[in-house]
Design an enzyme around this catalytic site. Structure first.
Site, PDB file in Angstrom:
ATOM      1  N   ASP A   1      -4.102   0.502  -9.498  1.00  0.00           N
ATOM      2  CA  ASP A   1      -5.520   0.186  -9.688  1.00  0.00           C
ATOM      3  C   ASP A   1      -5.824  -0.194 -11.129  1.00  0.00           C
ATOM      4  OD1 ASP A   1      -5.568   0.988  -7.095  1.00  0.00           O
ATOM      5  OD2 ASP A   1      -6.853   2.750  -7.395  1.00  0.00           O
TER       6      ASP A   1
ATOM      7  N   GLU B   1       0.849  -1.208   0.000  1.00  0.00           N
ATOM      8  CA  GLU B   1       0.000   0.000   0.000  1.00  0.00           C
ATOM      9  C   GLU B   1       0.874   1.244   0.000  1.00  0.00           C
ATOM     10  OE1 GLU B   1      -3.207   0.146  -1.114  1.00  0.00           O
ATOM     11  OE2 GLU B   1      -3.558  -1.395   0.393  1.00  0.00           O
TER      12      GLU B   1
ATOM     13  N   SER C   1     -25.434   6.104 -16.310  1.00  0.00           N
ATOM     14  CA  SER C   1     -25.050   5.061 -15.358  1.00  0.00           C
ATOM     15  C   SER C   1     -26.231   4.684 -14.487  1.00  0.00           C
ATOM     16  CB  SER C   1     -23.915   5.543 -14.462  1.00  0.00           C
ATOM     17  OG  SER C   1     -23.773   4.638 -13.377  1.00  0.00           O
TER      18      SER C   1
ATOM     19  N   SER D   1     -11.578   0.456  -5.712  1.00  0.00           N
ATOM     20  CA  SER D   1     -11.284   1.037  -7.021  1.00  0.00           C
ATOM     21  C   SER D   1     -12.373   0.855  -8.074  1.00  0.00           C
ATOM     22  CB  SER D   1      -9.944   0.507  -7.548  1.00  0.00           C
ATOM     23  OG  SER D   1      -9.424   1.488  -8.397  1.00  0.00           O
TER      24      SER D   1
HETATM   25  P1  ADP Z   1     -13.019   4.037  -5.464  1.00  0.00           P
HETATM   26  O1  ADP Z   1     -12.263   4.030  -6.750  1.00  0.00           O
HETATM   27  O2  ADP Z   1     -12.203   3.592  -4.310  1.00  0.00           O
HETATM   28  O3  ADP Z   1     -14.309   3.291  -5.533  1.00  0.00           O
HETATM   29  P2  ADP Z   1     -13.120   6.834  -6.093  1.00  0.00           P
HETATM   30  O4  ADP Z   1     -13.515   8.028  -5.307  1.00  0.00           O
HETATM   31  O5  ADP Z   1     -11.777   6.800  -6.692  1.00  0.00           O
HETATM   32  O6  ADP Z   1     -13.393   5.568  -5.159  1.00  0.00           O
HETATM   33  O7  ADP Z   1     -14.137   6.630  -7.290  1.00  0.00           O
HETATM   34  C1  ADP Z   1     -15.519   6.611  -7.073  1.00  0.00           C
HETATM   35  C2  ADP Z   1     -16.204   7.489  -8.096  1.00  0.00           C
HETATM   36  O8  ADP Z   1     -16.135   6.867  -9.400  1.00  0.00           O
HETATM   37  C3  ADP Z   1     -17.683   7.656  -7.839  1.00  0.00           C
HETATM   38  O9  ADP Z   1     -17.917   8.723  -6.925  1.00  0.00           O
HETATM   39  C4  ADP Z   1     -18.211   7.974  -9.222  1.00  0.00           C
HETATM   40  O10 ADP Z   1     -17.983   9.322  -9.559  1.00  0.00           O
HETATM   41  C5  ADP Z   1     -17.322   7.113 -10.122  1.00  0.00           C
HETATM   42  N1  ADP Z   1     -17.965   5.818 -10.379  1.00  0.00           N
HETATM   43  C6  ADP Z   1     -17.497   4.600 -10.057  1.00  0.00           C
HETATM   44  N2  ADP Z   1     -18.359   3.621 -10.463  1.00  0.00           N
HETATM   45  C7  ADP Z   1     -19.396   4.252 -11.065  1.00  0.00           C
HETATM   46  C8  ADP Z   1     -20.625   3.815 -11.688  1.00  0.00           C
HETATM   47  N3  ADP Z   1     -20.952   2.529 -11.759  1.00  0.00           N
HETATM   48  N4  ADP Z   1     -21.444   4.765 -12.188  1.00  0.00           N
HETATM   49  C9  ADP Z   1     -21.122   6.068 -12.103  1.00  0.00           C
HETATM   50  N5  ADP Z   1     -20.002   6.530 -11.538  1.00  0.00           N
HETATM   51  C10 ADP Z   1     -19.145   5.651 -11.016  1.00  0.00           C
HETATM   52 MG    MG Z   2     -10.526   5.215  -7.177  1.00  0.00          MG
END
Ligand code: ADP
Ligand code: MG
Length: 390
Positions: free
Chosen positions: A182, A43, A77, A136
């Site tokens: 990631d 990490e 989405s 991620s």
């Molecule tokens: P992680 O990557 O750890 O899940 P992040 O903050 O890097 O957290 O990314 C999350 C963001 O990615 C969400 O807030 C959204 O904006 C976008 N995201 C991820 N998956 C989706 C999805 N299925 N539909 C729309 N946006 C998404």
């Molecule tokens: Mg992320």
């Protein structure tokens, strides 16, 4: 399986196609998927040219895509509220898109910036990767769309090249200064194995997990503390400064044997950062050796040591992840640690198959007693990287 469904599509992929049809009124040209990732160990090493050992989540993000000849990028989405977002590929520039649509728009922008002939498309996204859980979901979304564009436009980019496109998209367009782990995990992981990745030269090797009577229990604490973004940039800058002071290209170049001497040459505030990165790289190499030797149970203490290092030296854990890791161990896990960047997110615990329910219940009870929101738990099998589904 219902009758009208093409044999290669599962019910979920079939649902993605149906949703695409109801949003855009036509059939998608194809459906692609990319997983999230669970980092076993390693990490905050990826921006120090170091080692990581992630595996792909069984959950994935799917995109149904149909190219458009008119240069419009229309994005929808199932996980986002609001109407379809409509953008013009030619107008995409960092800072011009807000909200979730930044992530897919970023991928198209990065491909365009790299000189690839990419046009518009209708895109419908669906995912069961929990967002913001340190698993991620952002890379899953980027890599699913990058793979779709690669196939649809015959770009011929390799998995590593697509991971770099997705990382550039997140760094320069979304504005998140993440390392490459990631995206490499989402593109390159293989079933039943972890990916031993050298983030300096992007060389990677599949390491069969063979957990043999053990399970990887994921505990999503469902908290994400706000300081994550600013803190990440500061930690990254601290590591770069330490490498500079030590006259090294990156902290990866400091071996464990040289750590004590190097710490004497650094200001007090940088010492714990360097100690974490150097010992964490060593833990990744140890973990790979143990998996290769068929001794997965011995990973337990490595996970626990990794958590202590993130908690005490790197200081990116939080009360919820500390509680989840400590409770899992008290309840029978062989080891546990937070996974992902920190300040919330998920904890992984290595648990004997027979103790999975006990450990999960103990963590849920401890969260209840502490007044935290109930965490979500699931056992993870290592899954495949990005791919075309249909
Ligand atoms: P992680 O990557 O750890 O899940 P992040 O903050 O890097 O957290 O990314 C999350 C963001 O990615 C969400 O807030 C959204 O904006 C976008 N995201 C991820 N998956 C989706 C999805 N299925 N539909 C729309 N946006 C998404
Ligand atoms: Mg992320």
């Amino acid at each position: 399986m219902t009758e009208h469904m093409p044999p290669h599509l599962t019910p979920r992929e079939d649902a993605v196609t149906h949703h695409f049809q109801s949003v855009f009124g036509t059939e998608p040209e194809g459906v692609w998927a990319a997983p999230g990732r669970i980092n076993l160990i390693g990490e905050h090493t990826d921006y120090n040219d170091g080692f990581v050992l992630p595996l792909a989540t069984p959950q994935h993000t799917t995109v149904a895509v149909r190219p458009r000849p008119d240069g419009l990028l229309r994005l929808h989405s199932r996980q986002a509220d609001g109407p379809t977002v409509e953008l013009r590929v030619a107008d995409l520039e960092p800072g011009t898109v807000t909200g979730w649509a930044k992530y897919p728009a970023a991928v198209v922008w990065a491909l365009r910036e790299d000189g690839h002939p990419v046009g518009g498309a209708d895109v419908h996204v669906d995912s069961d990767v929990p967002a913001g859980a340190g698993l991620s979901s952002s890379a899953a979304l980027e890599c699913a769309l990058a793979t779709a564009y690669n196939d649809l436009n015959g770009l011929g980019l390799s998995r590593t090249e697509l991971a770099l496109v997705a990382q550039r998209a997140e760094n320069e367009f979304v504005g998140v200064p993440c390392g490459v782990m990631d995206q490499m995990a989402s593109m390159c992981c293989t079933p039943d194995a972890a990916l031993f990745l050298d983030t300096r030269d992007l060389g990677s090797r599949s390491v069969p997990l063979g957990l043999d009577g053990l399970q990887l229990l994921v505990i999503d604490t469902r908290v994400k503390h706000d300081l994550a973004d600013g803190a990440y940039a500061k930690l990254r800058a601290g590591c770069e400064r330490a490498a500079q002071l030590l006259r090294l290209p990156a902290l990866r170049d400091l071996p464990l044997s040289g750590l004590v001497e190097a710490l004497h040459r650094l200001p007090a505030d940088l010492r714990p950062l360097v100690r974490h990165v150097v010992t964490e790289n060593a833990r990744v190499e140890q973990a790979v050796a143990l998996l290769n030797a068929g001794d997965p149970a011995a990973l337990g203490p490595i996970l626990t040591a990794g958590h202590a290092s993130l908690r005490d030296d790197y200081r990116v854990s939080c009360p919820e992840t500390d509680l989840a890791a400590a409770t899992a161990e008290e309840a029978g896990a062989l080891g546990a640690r937070m996974t992902g960047g920190g300040f919330g997110g998920s904890v992984i615990a290595l648990v004997p198959e027979t103790a999975v329910d006990t450990v999960g219940e103990a963590v849920i009870a401890a969260f209840h007693r502490a007044g935290h929101r109930a965490p979500r738990t699931f056992t993870a099998t290592a899954s495949a990287g990005a791919r075309r589904l249909g």
